[in-house]
Scaffold this active site. Structure first.
Site, PDB file in Angstrom:
ATOM      1  N   ILE A  60     -15.494 131.599  20.829  1.00  0.00           N
ATOM      2  CA  ILE A  60     -13.998 131.630  20.336  1.00  0.00           C
ATOM      3  C   ILE A  60     -13.175 132.807  20.659  1.00  0.00           C
ATOM      4  O   ILE A  60     -13.979 133.997  20.948  1.00  0.00           O
ATOM      5  CB  ILE A  60     -13.880 131.346  18.610  1.00  0.00           C
ATOM      6  CG1 ILE A  60     -12.563 131.042  18.247  1.00  0.00           C
ATOM      7  CG2 ILE A  60     -14.735 132.484  18.173  1.00  0.00           C
ATOM      8  CD1 ILE A  60     -12.772 130.523  16.762  1.00  0.00           C
ATOM      9  N   CYS A  61     -11.973 132.489  20.927  1.00  0.00           N
ATOM     10  CA  CYS A  61     -11.184 133.893  21.230  1.00  0.00           C
ATOM     11  C   CYS A  61      -9.930 133.777  20.200  1.00  0.00           C
ATOM     12  O   CYS A  61     -10.003 132.846  19.398  1.00  0.00           O
ATOM     13  CB  CYS A  61     -10.873 134.079  22.689  1.00  0.00           C
ATOM     14  SG  CYS A  61      -9.800 132.706  23.292  1.00  0.00           S
ATOM     15  N   ARG A  62      -8.933 134.308  20.599  1.00  0.00           N
ATOM     16  CA  ARG A  62      -7.263 134.203  19.856  1.00  0.00           C
ATOM     17  C   ARG A  62      -7.084 132.629  19.907  1.00  0.00           C
ATOM     18  O   ARG A  62      -6.733 131.989  19.102  1.00  0.00           O
ATOM     19  CB  ARG A  62      -6.333 135.017  20.430  1.00  0.00           C
ATOM     20  CG  ARG A  62      -5.190 134.924  19.621  1.00  0.00           C
ATOM     21  CD  ARG A  62      -4.196 136.201  19.924  1.00  0.00           C
ATOM     22  NE  ARG A  62      -3.206 136.081  18.966  1.00  0.00           N
ATOM     23  CZ  ARG A  62      -1.996 135.548  19.419  1.00  0.00           C
ATOM     24  NH1 ARG A  62      -1.744 134.974  20.394  1.00  0.00           N
ATOM     25  NH2 ARG A  62      -1.116 135.599  18.637  1.00  0.00           N
TER      26      ARG A  62
END
Length: 109
Positions: A60-62
């Site tokens: 996951i990232c932004r």
């Protein structure tokens, strides 16, 4: 690219957050492993030590771009990895808990 929706994640799923330190400190999913994409190759061993042997790595990232890059790298290494579609923005919008470094409510930067 293998992806998963935030709503399909279970509480115990292994989550790898590849956002940078300032983003992580503002708010992240409790229990996630944090290895910024900028340090990922150098710190790859931390993932192999922490990840479940027979489990999936949810990256996951932004919003999903950086995590997609890391997911592809992991898949090329033979790791069962999936990109979390929409990233922490969707995570927070779905009402999933976001905490800061002190364990108090955080926000997505």
């Amino acid at each position: 690219m293998p992806t998963v929706e935030v709503g399909d994640l279970a509480d115990g799923d292994f989550l790898l957050d590849v956002r940078e330190d300032d983003e992580w400190q503002a708010g992240h999913a409790a229990g996630a492993l944090h290895i910024p994409i900028s340090e990922f190759v150098a710190r790859y061993g931390e993932l192999t030590e922490a990840a479940p042997q027979d489990g999936r790595v949810h990256v996951i990232c932004r919003s999903g771009g950086r995590s997609a890059q890391v997911t592809m790298y992991l898949v090329q290494q033979g790791i069962d990895a999936v990109n979390v579609d929409g990233g922490m923005q969707v995570w927070a919008a779905a009402g999933r808990p976001v905490v800061d470094d002190k364990g108090t409510p955080g926000f997505v930067l």
